[in-house]
Scaffold this motif. Structure first.
Motif, PDB file in Angstrom:
ATOM      1  N   GLY A  35      27.715 -92.151  77.439  1.00  0.00           N
ATOM      2  CA  GLY A  35      26.645 -91.965  76.457  1.00  0.00           C
ATOM      3  C   GLY A  35      26.835 -90.716  75.620  1.00  0.00           C
ATOM      4  N   ARG A  36      25.833 -90.422  74.807  1.00  0.00           N
ATOM      5  CA  ARG A  36      25.850 -89.209  73.985  1.00  0.00           C
ATOM      6  C   ARG A  36      24.639 -88.364  74.339  1.00  0.00           C
ATOM      7  NH1 ARG A  36      26.713 -89.238  67.910  1.00  0.00           N
ATOM      8  NH2 ARG A  36      28.005 -87.449  68.354  1.00  0.00           N
ATOM      9  N   ALA A  37      24.821 -87.053  74.317  1.00  0.00           N
ATOM     10  CA  ALA A  37      23.735 -86.123  74.629  1.00  0.00           C
ATOM     11  C   ALA A  37      23.674 -85.069  73.529  1.00  0.00           C
ATOM     12  CB  ALA A  37      23.973 -85.465  75.984  1.00  0.00           C
ATOM     13  N   VAL A  38      22.791 -85.275  72.565  1.00  0.00           N
ATOM     14  CA  VAL A  38      22.658 -84.351  71.435  1.00  0.00           C
ATOM     15  C   VAL A  38      21.253 -83.762  71.438  1.00  0.00           C
ATOM     16  CG1 VAL A  38      22.778 -84.098  68.929  1.00  0.00           C
ATOM     17  CG2 VAL A  38      24.329 -85.674  70.093  1.00  0.00           C
ATOM     18  N   HIS A  39      21.181 -82.442  71.546  1.00  0.00           N
ATOM     19  CA  HIS A  39      19.886 -81.768  71.568  1.00  0.00           C
ATOM     20  C   HIS A  39      19.218 -81.902  70.203  1.00  0.00           C
ATOM     21  CE1 HIS A  39      16.929 -78.534  72.111  1.00  0.00           C
ATOM     22  NE2 HIS A  39      17.111 -78.738  73.405  1.00  0.00           N
ATOM     23  N   PRO A  40      17.925 -82.249  70.153  1.00  0.00           N
ATOM     24  CA  PRO A  40      17.239 -82.460  68.868  1.00  0.00           C
ATOM     25  C   PRO A  40      17.308 -81.278  67.907  1.00  0.00           C
ATOM     26  CG  PRO A  40      15.873 -83.214  70.685  1.00  0.00           C
ATOM     27  CD  PRO A  40      17.047 -82.526  71.288  1.00  0.00           C
ATOM     28  N   SER A  41      17.237 -80.044  68.434  1.00  0.00           N
ATOM     29  CA  SER A  41      17.267 -78.868  67.555  1.00  0.00           C
ATOM     30  C   SER A  41      18.601 -78.750  66.827  1.00  0.00           C
ATOM     31  CB  SER A  41      16.996 -77.587  68.354  1.00  0.00           C
ATOM     32  OG  SER A  41      18.022 -77.367  69.306  1.00  0.00           O
ATOM     33  N   LEU A  42      19.688 -79.130  67.500  1.00  0.00           N
ATOM     34  CA  LEU A  42      21.011 -79.054  66.876  1.00  0.00           C
ATOM     35  C   LEU A  42      21.214 -80.184  65.877  1.00  0.00           C
ATOM     36  CD1 LEU A  42      23.217 -78.067  69.932  1.00  0.00           C
ATOM     37  CD2 LEU A  42      22.240 -76.593  68.184  1.00  0.00           C
ATOM     38  N   ALA A  43      20.687 -81.349  66.199  1.00  0.00           N
ATOM     39  CA  ALA A  43      20.782 -82.479  65.260  1.00  0.00           C
ATOM     40  C   ALA A  43      20.071 -82.123  63.959  1.00  0.00           C
ATOM     41  CB  ALA A  43      20.166 -83.727  65.881  1.00  0.00           C
ATOM     42  N   LEU A  44      18.902 -81.498  64.066  1.00  0.00           N
ATOM     43  CA  LEU A  44      18.132 -81.104  62.882  1.00  0.00           C
ATOM     44  C   LEU A  44      18.870 -80.031  62.090  1.00  0.00           C
ATOM     45  CD1 LEU A  44      15.453 -81.428  61.333  1.00  0.00           C
ATOM     46  CD2 LEU A  44      14.515 -79.604  62.756  1.00  0.00           C
ATOM     47  N   ALA A  45      19.429 -79.036  62.788  1.00  0.00           N
ATOM     48  CA  ALA A  45      20.158 -77.963  62.104  1.00  0.00           C
ATOM     49  C   ALA A  45      21.362 -78.507  61.358  1.00  0.00           C
ATOM     50  CB  ALA A  45      20.599 -76.905  63.125  1.00  0.00           C
ATOM     51  N   ALA A  46      22.063 -79.457  61.951  1.00  0.00           N
ATOM     52  CA  ALA A  46      23.244 -80.044  61.299  1.00  0.00           C
ATOM     53  C   ALA A  46      22.843 -80.830  60.062  1.00  0.00           C
ATOM     54  CB  ALA A  46      23.985 -80.941  62.277  1.00  0.00           C
ATOM     55  N   MET A  47      21.732 -81.544  60.144  1.00  0.00           N
ATOM     56  CA  MET A  47      21.276 -82.331  58.986  1.00  0.00           C
ATOM     57  C   MET A  47      20.847 -81.430  57.837  1.00  0.00           C
ATOM     58  SD  MET A  47      19.253 -85.665  60.430  1.00  0.00           S
ATOM     59  CE  MET A  47      18.106 -84.771  61.448  1.00  0.00           C
ATOM     60  N   GLU A  48      20.284 -80.261  58.179  1.00  0.00           N
ATOM     61  CA  GLU A  48      19.779 -79.348  57.150  1.00  0.00           C
ATOM     62  C   GLU A  48      20.862 -78.446  56.571  1.00  0.00           C
ATOM     63  OE1 GLU A  48      16.599 -77.317  59.113  1.00  0.00           O
ATOM     64  OE2 GLU A  48      15.145 -78.921  58.688  1.00  0.00           O
ATOM     65  N   ALA A  49      22.006 -78.371  57.226  1.00  0.00           N
ATOM     66  CA  ALA A  49      23.090 -77.507  56.763  1.00  0.00           C
ATOM     67  C   ALA A  49      23.645 -77.994  55.430  1.00  0.00           C
ATOM     68  CB  ALA A  49      24.207 -77.466  57.807  1.00  0.00           C
ATOM     69  N   ARG A  50      23.814 -77.071  54.506  1.00  0.00           N
ATOM     70  CA  ARG A  50      24.359 -77.408  53.191  1.00  0.00           C
ATOM     71  C   ARG A  50      25.859 -77.618  53.271  1.00  0.00           C
ATOM     72  NH1 ARG A  50      23.634 -72.492  50.031  1.00  0.00           N
ATOM     73  NH2 ARG A  50      24.842 -73.586  48.480  1.00  0.00           N
ATOM     74  N   GLU A  51      26.345 -78.534  52.453  1.00  0.00           N
ATOM     75  CA  GLU A  51      27.792 -78.707  52.348  1.00  0.00           C
ATOM     76  C   GLU A  51      28.353 -77.642  51.416  1.00  0.00           C
ATOM     77  OE1 GLU A  51      29.732 -82.412  52.077  1.00  0.00           O
ATOM     78  OE2 GLU A  51      27.944 -83.525  52.659  1.00  0.00           O
ATOM     79  N   SER A  52      29.578 -77.259  51.649  1.00  0.00           N
ATOM     80  CA  SER A  52      30.200 -76.229  50.824  1.00  0.00           C
ATOM     81  C   SER A  52      30.361 -76.698  49.376  1.00  0.00           C
ATOM     82  CB  SER A  52      31.571 -75.873  51.395  1.00  0.00           C
ATOM     83  OG  SER A  52      32.243 -74.985  50.521  1.00  0.00           O
ATOM     84  N   PRO A  53      29.995 -75.837  48.417  1.00  0.00           N
ATOM     85  CA  PRO A  53      30.199 -76.191  47.006  1.00  0.00           C
ATOM     86  C   PRO A  53      31.626 -75.909  46.535  1.00  0.00           C
ATOM     87  CG  PRO A  53      29.141 -74.051  47.152  1.00  0.00           C
ATOM     88  CD  PRO A  53      29.296 -74.549  48.573  1.00  0.00           C
ATOM     89  N   LEU A  54      32.437 -75.307  47.394  1.00  0.00           N
ATOM     90  CA  LEU A  54      33.784 -74.900  47.007  1.00  0.00           C
ATOM     91  C   LEU A  54      34.782 -76.048  47.078  1.00  0.00           C
ATOM     92  CD1 LEU A  54      33.971 -71.539  49.003  1.00  0.00           C
ATOM     93  CD2 LEU A  54      33.275 -71.864  46.618  1.00  0.00           C
ATOM     94  N   SER A  55      35.735 -76.024  46.164  1.00  0.00           N
ATOM     95  CA  SER A  55      36.821 -77.000  46.220  1.00  0.00           C
ATOM     96  C   SER A  55      37.766 -76.601  47.349  1.00  0.00           C
ATOM     97  CB  SER A  55      37.593 -77.027  44.899  1.00  0.00           C
ATOM     98  OG  SER A  55      38.335 -75.816  44.754  1.00  0.00           O
ATOM     99  N   GLN A  56      38.677 -77.481  47.701  1.00  0.00           N
ATOM    100  CA  GLN A  56      39.631 -77.195  48.779  1.00  0.00           C
ATOM    101  C   GLN A  56      40.477 -75.971  48.435  1.00  0.00           C
ATOM    102  OE1 GLN A  56      41.949 -80.584  49.992  1.00  0.00           O
ATOM    103  NE2 GLN A  56      43.299 -79.388  51.282  1.00  0.00           N
ATOM    104  N   ARG A  57      40.919 -75.876  47.196  1.00  0.00           N
ATOM    105  CA  ARG A  57      41.763 -74.746  46.795  1.00  0.00           C
ATOM    106  C   ARG A  57      40.970 -73.437  46.759  1.00  0.00           C
ATOM    107  NH1 ARG A  57      47.058 -74.235  47.431  1.00  0.00           N
ATOM    108  NH2 ARG A  57      47.940 -75.475  45.773  1.00  0.00           N
ATOM    109  N   GLU A  58      39.721 -73.491  46.275  1.00  0.00           N
ATOM    110  CA  GLU A  58      38.870 -72.291  46.271  1.00  0.00           C
ATOM    111  C   GLU A  58      38.637 -71.810  47.695  1.00  0.00           C
ATOM    112  OE1 GLU A  58      36.274 -73.362  42.239  1.00  0.00           O
ATOM    113  OE2 GLU A  58      35.573 -73.959  44.237  1.00  0.00           O
ATOM    114  N   THR A  59      38.421 -72.754  48.597  1.00  0.00           N
ATOM    115  CA  THR A  59      38.208 -72.415  50.003  1.00  0.00           C
ATOM    116  C   THR A  59      39.444 -71.740  50.579  1.00  0.00           C
ATOM    117  OG1 THR A  59      36.713 -74.297  50.279  1.00  0.00           O
ATOM    118  CG2 THR A  59      37.672 -73.366  52.289  1.00  0.00           C
ATOM    119  N   GLU A  60      40.602 -72.305  50.289  1.00  0.00           N
ATOM    120  CA  GLU A  60      41.868 -71.782  50.800  1.00  0.00           C
ATOM    121  C   GLU A  60      42.122 -70.361  50.294  1.00  0.00           C
ATOM    122  OE1 GLU A  60      46.374 -73.603  51.331  1.00  0.00           O
ATOM    123  OE2 GLU A  60      45.163 -74.226  49.616  1.00  0.00           O
ATOM    124  N   VAL A  61      41.905 -70.158  48.997  1.00  0.00           N
ATOM    125  CA  VAL A  61      42.137 -68.846  48.392  1.00  0.00           C
ATOM    126  C   VAL A  61      41.156 -67.822  48.944  1.00  0.00           C
ATOM    127  CG1 VAL A  61      41.978 -67.565  46.216  1.00  0.00           C
ATOM    128  CG2 VAL A  61      43.230 -69.721  46.291  1.00  0.00           C
TER     129      VAL A  61
END
Length: 201
Positions: A122-148
């Motif tokens: 089965g899977r065991a995911v704590h609700p507080s972590l599931a919520l934090a992951a859903m609320e986390a913003r995705e990076s606005p940086l491109s792959q090259r900007e991230t690398e640099v």
């Protein structure tokens, strides 16, 4: 018996976890390691059913180590331990589809229950972590900007980055400037701080 590997860099916490889990009648701690790079070798030797891995490990972070473990020993399921401080790591861990995902301050009985759930398929995911992951913003940086920006965070200067990435000096400066603009940063140092805190680099 459920065979368990523990990966935690703080010696006292690793020992405490091992001792507490060993009190459970159906759990046996077969290995304890302090660095991400030690996980796969120990797992291949001991063949645990479940690996309990702290996300913040030296050498190789827990998420990357879990991914490597999944490739090398697919039969070993992973429970990731984390604090709520790295939203980017949370998103990456969910992308990995780790079987278990629990906060570091979870009561021992709940951790043991998560291990049993995961060992049973089965899977065991704590609700507080599931919520934090859903609320986390995705990076606005491109792959090259991230690398640099990541290379800049290690202290590398634009000239050095340009040489290592086979880019012109001006192109590297442009990537750093566009990264700072996207992050709303005052300068390169501020951009590194913002991206590091969000776990984007």
């Amino acid at each position: 018996m459920i065979r368990v590997l523990i990966a935690e860099d703080m010696h006292i916490l690793r020992e405490a976890l091992a001792e507490l889990l060993s009190l459970e009648p159906d759990i046996e701690v077969v290995a304890g390691v302090a660095a991400g790079t030690e996980i796969v070798p120990a797992a291949l030797e001991e063949r645990p059913d479940v690996a309990v891995i702290d996300i913040d490990l030296p050498g190789m972070d827990g998420v990357s180590a879990a991914a490597e473990l999944g490739r090398e020993l697919p039969s070993c399921r992973v429970v990731l331990l984390t604090a709520l401080t790295k939203p980017g790591a949370l998103r990456r861990a969910f992308g990995l589809r780790a079987a278990g995902f629990v906060p570091k301050d979870i009561p021992p009985a709940e951790l043991a229950a998560a291990i049993r759930t995961v060992a049973g398929g089965g899977r065991a995911v704590h609700p507080s972590l599931a919520l934090a992951a859903m609320e986390a913003r995705e990076s606005p940086l491109s792959q090259r900007e991230t690398e640099v920006l990541r290379m800049s965070a290690t202290g590398a200067q634009p000239v050095e980055i340009a040489e290592r990435l086979f880019l012109t000096y001006g192109t590297v400066r442009n990537y750093l400037a566009s990264a700072a603009t996207k992050l709303g940063a005052r300068n390169r140092v501020d951009a590194i701080r913002i991206a590091s805190e969000a776990d984007w680099i």
